[in-house]
Write a protein that holds these residues in place. Structure first.
Motif, PDB file in Angstrom:
ATOM      1  N   ASP A 284       0.848  -1.193   0.000  1.00  0.00           N
ATOM      2  CA  ASP A 284       0.000   0.000   0.000  1.00  0.00           C
ATOM      3  C   ASP A 284       0.883   1.243   0.000  1.00  0.00           C
TER       4      ASP A 284
ATOM      5  N   ASN B 228      -0.342   4.355  -0.456  1.00  0.00           N
ATOM      6  CA  ASN B 228      -1.148   5.546  -0.195  1.00  0.00           C
ATOM      7  C   ASN B 228      -0.529   6.466   0.842  1.00  0.00           C
ATOM      8  N   GLN B 229       0.149   5.926   1.819  1.00  0.00           N
ATOM      9  CA  GLN B 229       0.769   6.730   2.874  1.00  0.00           C
ATOM     10  C   GLN B 229       2.285   6.837   2.715  1.00  0.00           C
TER      11      GLN B 229
ATOM     12  N   GLN C 147       5.929   8.046   1.985  1.00  0.00           N
ATOM     13  CA  GLN C 147       6.616   9.331   2.020  1.00  0.00           C
ATOM     14  C   GLN C 147       7.737   9.268   0.987  1.00  0.00           C
TER      15      GLN C 147
ATOM     16  N   VAL D   8       8.568   1.243   2.278  1.00  0.00           N
ATOM     17  CA  VAL D   8       7.267   0.833   2.795  1.00  0.00           C
ATOM     18  C   VAL D   8       7.318  -0.653   3.119  1.00  0.00           C
TER      19      VAL D   8
END
Length: 66
Positions: free
Chosen positions: A5, A7-8, A10, A29
């Motif tokens: 994922d 989506n978050q 950085q 991630v």
């Protein structure tokens, strides 16, 4: 590599890019490294293990580049 994922995520851009949108961005991630083209952030990134990313960096640093 399984799906991760992002989506978050950085995303980080090299300080050598000069602030333009013509470089590579990376995000770590779930222990994996995602790599994308800053000009096309909507495209799916390349995702590799930390070990593979480090091996790539080591190879770049070792050179020589002719």
């Amino acid at each position: 590599m399984g799906m991760i994922d992002l989506n978050q995520a950085q995303w980080h851009k090299s300080s050598y890019s000069g602030g333009d949108n013509n470089c590579v961005e990376v995000a770590v991630v779930d222990g994996q490294v995602a790599i994308r083209d800053s000009k096309c952030p909507e495209r799916a990134p390349l995702v590799v293990s930390r070990a593979d990313a480090q091996a790539f960096i080591n190879g770049i640093q070792a050179g020589p580049w002719e």
